[in-house]
Design an enzyme around this catalytic site. Structure first.
Site, PDB file in Angstrom:
ATOM      1  N   ASN A 149      31.614  45.555  40.591  1.00 51.22           N
ATOM      2  CA  ASN A 149      32.066  45.685  41.429  1.00 51.22           C
ATOM      3  C   ASN A 149      33.935  46.016  40.838  1.00 51.22           C
ATOM      4  O   ASN A 149      35.145  45.878  41.701  1.00 51.22           O
ATOM      5  CB  ASN A 149      32.575  44.211  42.023  1.00 51.22           C
ATOM      6  CG  ASN A 149      32.040  43.026  41.260  1.00 51.22           C
ATOM      7  OD1 ASN A 149      31.450  43.013  40.418  1.00 51.22           O
ATOM      8  ND2 ASN A 149      33.496  42.337  40.563  1.00 51.22           N
ATOM      9  N   CYS A 323      40.947  33.537  36.693  1.00 57.62           N
ATOM     10  CA  CYS A 323      41.506  32.865  36.601  1.00 57.62           C
ATOM     11  C   CYS A 323      40.806  31.453  36.266  1.00 57.62           C
ATOM     12  O   CYS A 323      40.279  31.129  37.103  1.00 57.62           O
ATOM     13  CB  CYS A 323      42.373  32.172  37.290  1.00 57.62           C
ATOM     14  SG  CYS A 323      43.940  33.689  37.269  1.00 57.62           S
TER      15      CYS A 323
END
Length: 387
Positions: A149, A323
């Site tokens: 991905n 994150c």
């Protein structure tokens, strides 16, 4: 938003008109698909038509397609120690180092039963290491994604499948990024289980599917209750979402050949422009890749700053970093490939789709010209050549 350029198609795609129309029609269906009356049979027909469309593309039997709430649930359902391999029940799980987080977490396996298969600097699974890991141990479930991905790198699935077969194991392939973008047929490749998702190909979010190969016993159901999905996944099916999934599959496959060539050409044009900035690295560029994906970085560039800069210029892109609790972590994919931490933290992903045009690529490159000048000068890379 007007005048925006969307270059984050690997994250999710716009809803195709065909999918929207199918979902709108399904919203008006009254019956529960498990009911035997006419209304129920009508809803059931919609589900089975979508199941057949997906099975046809995958090269599988419709009865072996199990609908889920998305790709993550399908992956977790697939990664089950209850599966039986030709040599007996699987007792361990081998996953490539560049898998999606839902696979790296091990699904239903205990973490002590999980081992990670290294990849090459190009992001392709190391076949020699896989062969060594398969040798001499109990039957294994191996999970290797079809297309990454982040980098778009394509894995040698047929070669992996052959090794797994010879070792008496089972192969699961997360085909979520590949399905509908490139040809992917489980029968031809020798895949035992495969997972796909609707929203990566123009269908709705919240719908996925697991394909079980012929002769695969299990996996154990995650959700138990009613007998839906042949007892493999309890709960009333998402009729409208499944209808949208089926319509998206048909639309994607009808345009597959044309999109492969057109989008690939645009991706090459984009990368040629990016490389005019000295020092730009395009990851996995020496490996077979999805035709729509570019993951790049430049010395001194911070991904979060670049993503914000692109966004302010009206262009949606993604960072190659994740994150967590406010702390930016380098991409696990790039770490596995051996990229330096500094370069990995600057990785930006650009992914294209069926409505991307040359003008979108040109606007992205114009934004990059301005961004690279300001970002890289700020980091002291003033010697970099400009457009």
């Amino acid at each position: 938003m007007p005048d925006r350029v969307y270059l984050d198609w690997n994250a999710t795609t716009p809803l195709r008109p065909e999918s929207r129309a199918a979902m709108t029609a399904a919203f008006d269906l009254v019956g529960n698909p498990s009911s035997v009356h006419a209304e129920g049979r009508q809803a059931r027909r919609v589900i089975e038509e979508a199941r057949e469309s997906i099975a046809r593309v995958l090269g599988a039997a419709p009865r072996n397609v199990v609908f889920t709430s998305g790709g993550t649930e399908a992956n977790v359902l697939a990664l089950s120690p209850g599966l039986r391999a030709p040599a007996g029940p699987v007792e361990r799980l081998l996953v490539s180092a560049v898998e999606h987080a839902s696979v790296l977490a091990g699904g239903q396996f205990d973490r002590k039963e999980l081992s990670t298969i290294p990849v090459t600097p190009s992001g392709v699974v190391d076949l020699e290491r896989l062969r060594a890991m398969l040798a001499g141990g109990p039957p294994a479930l191996v999970s290797v994604m079809a297309a990454n991905n982040e980098t778009g790198a394509l894995q040698p699935i047929s070669q992996v499948a052959e090794q797994v077969r010879q070792a008496g194991g089972i192969l699961h392939v997360d085909a979520i990024q590949a399905f509908g973008k490139i040809p992917f047929n489980v029968s031809e490749l020798g895949v035992n289980l495969a997972t796909v998702s609707a929203h990566k190909i123009g269908g709705p979010k919240g719908v996925g599917a697991l394909m079980l190969g012929a002769g695969i016993e299990g996996p154990a159901a995650l959700l138990r209750g009613g007998g839906q999905e042949r007892g493999r996944r309890a709960g009333t099916e998402n009729v409208s979402g499944i209808a949208g999934f089926g319509a998206a599959v048909k639309a994607a496959m009808a345009a597959l050949d044309a999109d492969l060539a057109r989008v690939g050409s645009l991706r090459d044009r984009l990368e040629a422009g990016l490389r005019q900035t000295t020092g730009v690295v395009v990851f996995s560029s020496d490996a077979p890749r999805l035709p729509n994906t570019t993951l790049f970085a430049a010395p001194g560039m911070k991904a979060e700053t670049a993503v914000i800069g692109f966004d302010l210029a009206g262009i949606a892109v993604s960072s190659g970093s994740a994150c967590s609790s406010g702390k930016v972590q380098p991409s696990h994919v790039l770490e596995a490939m051996g990229a330096s931490s500094a370069l990995a933290q600057g990785a930006v992903r650009l992914s294209l789709g069926w409505s991307t045009g040359p003008e979108d690529v040109d606007r992205c490159l114009e934004a990059w010209r301005k961004l690279s000048l300001s970002l890289l000068k700020r980091s002291g890379e003033t010697e970099l050549e400009r457009f």
